[in-house]
Design an enzyme around this catalytic site. Structure first.
Site, PDB file in Angstrom:
ATOM      1  N   ASN A  10       9.431 199.143   8.051  1.00  0.00           N
ATOM      2  CA  ASN A  10       9.611 197.689   8.077  1.00  0.00           C
ATOM      3  C   ASN A  10      10.291 197.259   6.774  1.00  0.00           C
ATOM      4  O   ASN A  10       9.662 197.237   5.725  1.00  0.00           O
ATOM      5  CB  ASN A  10       8.225 197.029   8.214  1.00  0.00           C
ATOM      6  CG  ASN A  10       8.294 195.521   8.121  1.00  0.00           C
ATOM      7  OD1 ASN A  10       9.374 194.920   8.189  1.00  0.00           O
ATOM      8  ND2 ASN A  10       7.138 194.889   7.968  1.00  0.00           N
ATOM      9  N   TRP A  11      11.582 196.954   6.875  1.00  0.00           N
ATOM     10  CA  TRP A  11      12.345 196.597   5.663  1.00  0.00           C
ATOM     11  C   TRP A  11      11.996 195.185   5.179  1.00  0.00           C
ATOM     12  O   TRP A  11      12.418 194.788   4.093  1.00  0.00           O
ATOM     13  CB  TRP A  11      13.847 196.677   5.932  1.00  0.00           C
ATOM     14  CG  TRP A  11      14.372 198.038   6.264  1.00  0.00           C
ATOM     15  CD1 TRP A  11      13.655 199.176   6.512  1.00  0.00           C
ATOM     16  CD2 TRP A  11      15.760 198.409   6.400  1.00  0.00           C
ATOM     17  NE1 TRP A  11      14.507 200.222   6.789  1.00  0.00           N
ATOM     18  CE2 TRP A  11      15.801 199.781   6.729  1.00  0.00           C
ATOM     19  CE3 TRP A  11      16.966 197.703   6.284  1.00  0.00           C
ATOM     20  CZ2 TRP A  11      16.999 200.457   6.933  1.00  0.00           C
ATOM     21  CZ3 TRP A  11      18.151 198.384   6.489  1.00  0.00           C
ATOM     22  CH2 TRP A  11      18.171 199.756   6.809  1.00  0.00           C
ATOM     23  N   LYS A  12      11.309 194.426   5.983  1.00  0.00           N
ATOM     24  CA  LYS A  12      11.002 193.013   5.671  1.00  0.00           C
ATOM     25  C   LYS A  12      12.293 192.264   5.323  1.00  0.00           C
ATOM     26  O   LYS A  12      13.338 192.588   5.855  1.00  0.00           O
ATOM     27  CB  LYS A  12       9.962 192.915   4.553  1.00  0.00           C
ATOM     28  CG  LYS A  12       8.740 193.790   4.821  1.00  0.00           C
ATOM     29  CD  LYS A  12       7.591 193.429   3.941  1.00  0.00           C
ATOM     30  CE  LYS A  12       6.504 194.468   4.100  1.00  0.00           C
ATOM     31  NZ  LYS A  12       5.236 194.064   3.556  1.00  0.00           N
ATOM     32  N   HIS A  96       2.608 190.650  12.617  1.00  0.00           N
ATOM     33  CA  HIS A  96       2.475 191.128  11.231  1.00  0.00           C
ATOM     34  C   HIS A  96       1.724 190.073  10.428  1.00  0.00           C
ATOM     35  O   HIS A  96       1.908 188.867  10.630  1.00  0.00           O
ATOM     36  CB  HIS A  96       3.865 191.381  10.634  1.00  0.00           C
ATOM     37  CG  HIS A  96       3.810 192.129   9.337  1.00  0.00           C
ATOM     38  ND1 HIS A  96       3.470 191.523   8.148  1.00  0.00           N
ATOM     39  CD2 HIS A  96       4.015 193.443   9.051  1.00  0.00           C
ATOM     40  CE1 HIS A  96       3.476 192.434   7.182  1.00  0.00           C
ATOM     41  NE2 HIS A  96       3.806 193.606   7.698  1.00  0.00           N
ATOM     42  N   GLU A  98       2.143 188.914   7.613  1.00  0.00           N
ATOM     43  CA  GLU A  98       3.005 187.928   6.917  1.00  0.00           C
ATOM     44  C   GLU A  98       3.468 186.844   7.893  1.00  0.00           C
ATOM     45  O   GLU A  98       3.632 185.682   7.510  1.00  0.00           O
ATOM     46  CB  GLU A  98       4.189 188.657   6.258  1.00  0.00           C
ATOM     47  CG  GLU A  98       3.725 189.448   5.045  1.00  0.00           C
ATOM     48  CD  GLU A  98       4.570 190.676   4.722  1.00  0.00           C
ATOM     49  OE1 GLU A  98       5.703 190.794   5.217  1.00  0.00           O
ATOM     50  OE2 GLU A  98       4.075 191.532   3.959  1.00  0.00           O
ATOM     51  N   GLU A 168      -3.231 197.184  10.127  1.00  0.00           N
ATOM     52  CA  GLU A 168      -2.735 196.916   8.781  1.00  0.00           C
ATOM     53  C   GLU A 168      -3.710 195.996   8.041  1.00  0.00           C
ATOM     54  O   GLU A 168      -3.607 194.760   8.149  1.00  0.00           O
ATOM     55  CB  GLU A 168      -1.369 196.235   8.852  1.00  0.00           C
ATOM     56  CG  GLU A 168      -0.293 197.069   9.498  1.00  0.00           C
ATOM     57  CD  GLU A 168       1.075 196.749   8.902  1.00  0.00           C
ATOM     58  OE1 GLU A 168       1.744 197.676   8.472  1.00  0.00           O
ATOM     59  OE2 GLU A 168       1.446 195.567   8.842  1.00  0.00           O
ATOM     60  N   GLY A 174       1.400 196.054   0.592  1.00  0.00           N
ATOM     61  CA  GLY A 174       2.210 195.739  -0.587  1.00  0.00           C
ATOM     62  C   GLY A 174       1.399 195.648  -1.868  1.00  0.00           C
ATOM     63  O   GLY A 174       1.899 195.192  -2.884  1.00  0.00           O
ATOM     64  N   SER A 214       0.500 200.272   2.199  1.00  0.00           N
ATOM     65  CA  SER A 214       0.753 201.126   1.029  1.00  0.00           C
ATOM     66  C   SER A 214       0.758 202.618   1.352  1.00  0.00           C
ATOM     67  O   SER A 214       0.242 203.423   0.581  1.00  0.00           O
ATOM     68  CB  SER A 214      -0.248 200.802  -0.087  1.00  0.00           C
ATOM     69  OG  SER A 214      -0.104 199.440  -0.488  1.00  0.00           O
ATOM     70  N   GLY A 235       6.092 199.815   4.736  1.00  0.00           N
ATOM     71  CA  GLY A 235       6.847 198.716   4.129  1.00  0.00           C
ATOM     72  C   GLY A 235       7.648 199.222   2.935  1.00  0.00           C
ATOM     73  O   GLY A 235       8.743 199.762   3.063  1.00  0.00           O
ATOM     74  N   GLY A 236       7.105 199.056   1.731  1.00  0.00           N
ATOM     75  CA  GLY A 236       7.812 199.376   0.494  1.00  0.00           C
ATOM     76  C   GLY A 236       8.467 200.751   0.483  1.00  0.00           C
ATOM     77  O   GLY A 236       9.622 200.896   0.059  1.00  0.00           O
TER      78      GLY A 236
HETATM   79  C1  PEP Z   1       3.972 196.368   6.014  1.00  0.00           C
HETATM   80  O1  PEP Z   1       4.532 195.393   5.576  1.00  0.00           O
HETATM   81  O2  PEP Z   1       3.879 196.509   7.237  1.00  0.00           O
HETATM   82  C2  PEP Z   1       3.435 197.340   5.074  1.00  0.00           C
HETATM   83  C3  PEP Z   1       2.589 198.215   5.504  1.00  0.00           C
HETATM   84  O3  PEP Z   1       3.867 197.247   3.759  1.00  0.00           O
HETATM   85  P1  PEP Z   1       3.543 198.278   2.568  1.00  0.00           P
HETATM   86  O4  PEP Z   1       3.755 199.669   3.096  1.00  0.00           O
HETATM   87  O5  PEP Z   1       4.501 197.922   1.489  1.00  0.00           O
HETATM   88  O6  PEP Z   1       2.128 198.051   2.181  1.00  0.00           O
END
Ligand code: PEP
Length: 254
Positions: A10-12, A96, A98, A168, A174, A214, A235-236
């Site tokens: 997920n590049w957001k 998600h 967010e 999640e 994040g 994470s 994500g990251g």
């Molecule tokens: C996400 O946004 O779905 C996510 C899991 O982010 P991160 O891996 O950065 O925690």
């Protein structure tokens, strides 16, 4: 019954046109044969050319990060599920945290989004997860069950079998704080049990349940090794080619 193992990035809201193209190229160049399903979920602007770039690469797919709950119409700034399908998307992330938090997406809208996605032949990656205070209060299972019931469990059995679930925990997204393998396995087991109660064991055993929060190259393997964890929503670490590839290479499970 072998469940699909999935690593979705997920590049957001990151990566302009050139950056996204470079990232995708770097990943694709270094990929070996894929043993799991890998999904790029970039911002909308990248979907069209990435569908050309990834065409014919086995087990590499595209997903969007959102879609609108209506099929089309006067919804300025929004993107419809049918449009995503038309540029080669196969998946769409829905629910998600967010989106739930910053765009006030609740159960009712999410249930509509799930319906419109499936009607347009997209596979929803439906996210559930609790905030820190809920985890600390010990009511995380209730919260996740409520999210499943509110956004997904209206589906008939044959339609539910198309869905991927992602657990999640909001406190791990994040933040660099990862849920422990035990916390993850417990929740994934709970989710699978809730699915079994609603749709039966066969469907529950077929449903891929991903963990997100994470995930990094140094913890992916021990998280994915849990029996009810079928991959990750990343994500990251999806923004750095070498990290994403290392995570992909944590599969197949031993
Ligand atoms: C996400 O946004 O779905 C996510 C899991 O982010 P991160 O891996 O950065 O925690």
């Amino acid at each position: 019954m072998v469940r699909k193992q999935i690593v979705a990035g997920n590049w957001k809201m990151n990566m302009d046109f050139d950056e996204g193209r470079d990232l995708a190229f770097s990943i694709i160049r270094k990929l070996g044969p894929l043993h799991s399903q890998v999904i790029f979920c970039p911002p909308f602007i990248h979907l069209n050319y990435l569908s050309v770039l990834t065409k014919g690469i086995a087990n590499l797919s595209l997903g969007a990060q959102n879609c609108h709950q209506q099929n089309n119409g006067a919804y300025t700034g929004e993107v419809a599920a049918s449009m995503l399908k038309s540029v080669g998307c196969e998946y769409v992330i829905l629910g998600h945290s967010e989106r739930r938090e910053y765009f006030a997406e609740g159960d009712e809208i999410l249930a509509q989004k799930v319906d419109v996605a499936i009607a347009n032949d997209l596979i929803p990656i439906f996210c559930v997860g609790e905030k820190l205070e809920i985890r600390e209060a010990g009511t995380h299972e209730n919260t996740v069950e409520k999210q499943l019931k509110g956004g997904l469990f209206h589906l008939e059995k044959d339609l539910f079998s198309k869905v991927v679930v992602a657990y999640e925990p909001v406190w791990a997204i994040g933040t660099g704080k990862t849920a422990s393998p035990q916390q993850v396995q417990e929740m994934h087991y709970f989710i699978r049990k809730a699915i079994a109660n609603k749709y039966g064991k066969k469907i529950a055993d077929m449903t891929s349940i991903l963990y997100g929060g994470s995930v990094k190259p140094n913890n992916a393997k021990e998280l994915f090794e849990n029996s009810d964890v079928d991959g990750g929503l990343i994500g990251g670490a999806a923004l750095k080619a070498s990290d994403f590839i290392d995570i992909i290479n944590s599969f197949p499970k031993d």
